[in-house]
Scaffold this motif. Structure first.
Motif, PDB file in Angstrom:
ATOM      1  N   ILE A  58      17.918  14.707  17.153  1.00  0.00           N
ATOM      2  CA  ILE A  58      17.134  14.594  15.912  1.00  0.00           C
ATOM      3  C   ILE A  58      16.959  13.123  15.533  1.00  0.00           C
ATOM      4  O   ILE A  58      15.871  12.674  15.173  1.00  0.00           O
ATOM      5  N   PHE A  59      18.067  12.379  15.663  1.00  0.00           N
ATOM      6  CA  PHE A  59      18.020  10.952  15.322  1.00  0.00           C
ATOM      7  C   PHE A  59      16.986  10.217  16.187  1.00  0.00           C
ATOM      8  O   PHE A  59      16.208   9.401  15.682  1.00  0.00           O
ATOM      9  N   VAL A  60      17.001  10.516  17.498  1.00  0.00           N
ATOM     10  CA  VAL A  60      16.132   9.781  18.423  1.00  0.00           C
ATOM     11  C   VAL A  60      14.660   9.968  18.067  1.00  0.00           C
ATOM     12  O   VAL A  60      13.854   9.053  18.213  1.00  0.00           O
ATOM     13  N   ARG A  61      14.322  11.137  17.554  1.00  0.00           N
ATOM     14  CA  ARG A  61      12.914  11.319  17.176  1.00  0.00           C
ATOM     15  C   ARG A  61      12.526  10.439  15.988  1.00  0.00           C
ATOM     16  O   ARG A  61      11.424   9.881  15.950  1.00  0.00           O
ATOM     17  N   ASP A  79      11.720   8.889  28.101  1.00  0.00           N
ATOM     18  CA  ASP A  79      12.674   9.424  29.075  1.00  0.00           C
ATOM     19  C   ASP A  79      13.867  10.078  28.400  1.00  0.00           C
ATOM     20  O   ASP A  79      14.348  11.126  28.810  1.00  0.00           O
ATOM     21  N   GLU A  80      14.329   9.386  27.350  1.00  0.00           N
ATOM     22  CA  GLU A  80      15.535   9.819  26.653  1.00  0.00           C
ATOM     23  C   GLU A  80      15.336  11.177  25.982  1.00  0.00           C
ATOM     24  O   GLU A  80      16.216  12.035  26.033  1.00  0.00           O
ATOM     25  N   VAL A  81      14.174  11.366  25.362  1.00  0.00           N
ATOM     26  CA  VAL A  81      13.894  12.638  24.690  1.00  0.00           C
ATOM     27  C   VAL A  81      13.921  13.776  25.716  1.00  0.00           C
ATOM     28  O   VAL A  81      14.508  14.840  25.462  1.00  0.00           O
ATOM     29  N   ASP A 120      29.563   6.046  10.757  1.00  0.00           N
ATOM     30  CA  ASP A 120      29.424   7.357  10.097  1.00  0.00           C
ATOM     31  C   ASP A 120      28.917   8.417  11.077  1.00  0.00           C
ATOM     32  O   ASP A 120      29.333   9.571  11.028  1.00  0.00           O
ATOM     33  N   PHE A 121      27.998   8.005  11.954  1.00  0.00           N
ATOM     34  CA  PHE A 121      27.425   8.947  12.914  1.00  0.00           C
ATOM     35  C   PHE A 121      28.491   9.438  13.897  1.00  0.00           C
ATOM     36  O   PHE A 121      28.571  10.631  14.186  1.00  0.00           O
ATOM     37  N   TRP A 122      29.312   8.531  14.376  1.00  0.00           N
ATOM     38  CA  TRP A 122      30.426   8.946  15.263  1.00  0.00           C
ATOM     39  C   TRP A 122      31.386   9.852  14.481  1.00  0.00           C
ATOM     40  O   TRP A 122      31.846  10.860  15.003  1.00  0.00           O
TER      41      TRP A 122
HETATM   42  C1  LIG Z   1      22.952   7.182  16.405  1.00  0.00           C
HETATM   43  C2  LIG Z   1      22.297   6.460  17.532  1.00  0.00           C
HETATM   44  N1  LIG Z   1      22.370   5.124  17.571  1.00  0.00           N
HETATM   45  C3  LIG Z   1      21.797   4.435  18.571  1.00  0.00           C
HETATM   46  C4  LIG Z   1      21.127   5.075  19.573  1.00  0.00           C
HETATM   47  C5  LIG Z   1      20.539   4.227  20.685  1.00  0.00           C
HETATM   48  O1  LIG Z   1      19.462   4.705  21.309  1.00  0.00           O
HETATM   49  C6  LIG Z   1      21.069   6.494  19.505  1.00  0.00           C
HETATM   50  N2  LIG Z   1      20.442   7.224  20.470  1.00  0.00           N
HETATM   51  N3  LIG Z   1      21.668   7.146  18.486  1.00  0.00           N
END
Ligand SMILES: Cc1ncc(CO)c(N)n1
Length: 231
Positions: free
Chosen positions: A58-61, A97-99, A222-224
């Motif tokens: 979701i974040f990547v989008r 690519d990542e998506v 926070d994300f981790w």
């Molecule tokens: C939360 C987060 N930070 C950085 C990147 C880097 O691409 C990612 N995919 N997600």
């Protein structure tokens, strides 16, 4: 005759390293987080990994949209930004690519991406990205945040691939995604862009870029934490 450089002038030659020294603890907090250390030593909780995977998709989008906005800011810079634009475009290609990779990885782990609800921490990070997409936000500030976002993942996942680590085999591909040398080179190019730009930036913009860097590092921690179930 050239006079001696002041301390401020010396610091501005490599603003990023100056900041990483100044903010060492929070940077280490973002790049050596317990979640990453658990991948590295093989004790990672797979439900945390799956949470991370779904939320990061979701974040990547949102991130793709942010990078597009940075590209627009680069284009609007009057001075030579053609090289910057090429690096940014390469970044966008990598995100494409990542998506696709996220979709493949999710199906491998049985994570249903269409069911993922963004958690509050993720929403807050995405909202922060959105605030940087505002046309009032300067290119120098946005590109600093961009470098920081990429650099945290690069440093974190590269750490899991060092010699003597116990990273589980089925997570090594994930670590390679951001920990590979090519991605390291790309982050280095971004860092050089930022350093080159900030060397000529006003004190006010430098201050704003530093604030943006610190915000990124906080959001990354926070994300981790969120991925580990820490909300
Ligand atoms: C939360 C987060 N930070 C950085 C990147 C880097 O691409 C990612 N995919 N997600």
């Amino acid at each position: 005759m050239e006079g001696k450089k002041t301390r401020e002038e010396v610091e501005k030659i490599n603003m990023i390293d100056t900041w990483l020294t100044k903010h060492r603890l929070i940077y280490v907090g973002a790049t050596r987080h317990p979640f990453i250390l658990s991948i590295r030593d093989g004790t990672v909780d797979l439900s945390s990994f799956k949470t991370w995977l779904g939320q990061d998709y979701i974040f990547v989008r949102a991130f793709v949209s942010f990078v597009a906005s940075v590209l627009i800011k680069a284009w609007k810079e009057s001075d030579d930004s053609a090289g910057d634009m090429e690096v940014l475009l390469g970044g966008m290609a990598a995100l494409n690519d990542e998506v696709q990779w996220f979709k493949k990885e999710a199906s491998k782990w049985g994570v249903q991406l269409s069911d993922i609800v963004p958690q509050k921490t993720n929403q807050e990070y995405c909202r922060f990205l959105e605030s940087l997409m505002n046309s009032e936000v300067k290119y120098n500030v946005a590109i600093t945040a961009f470098w920081a976002i990429e650099a945290v993942y690069q440093e974190s996942f590269a750490h899991c691939l060092e010699e003597g680590t116990n990273t589980p085999l089925d997570l090594q591909e994930t670590c390679q995604r951001w920990g590979n040398d090519g991605f390291g080179q790309y982050c280095h190019s971004l860092k050089q862009i930022v350093n080159r730009r900030l060397e000529k930036a006003s004190d006010d913009e430098i201050k704003q870029a530093e604030v943006a860097l610190l915000s990124v590092l906080e959001h990354e921690v926070d994300f981790w934490n969120m991925s580990c179930g820490g909300a």
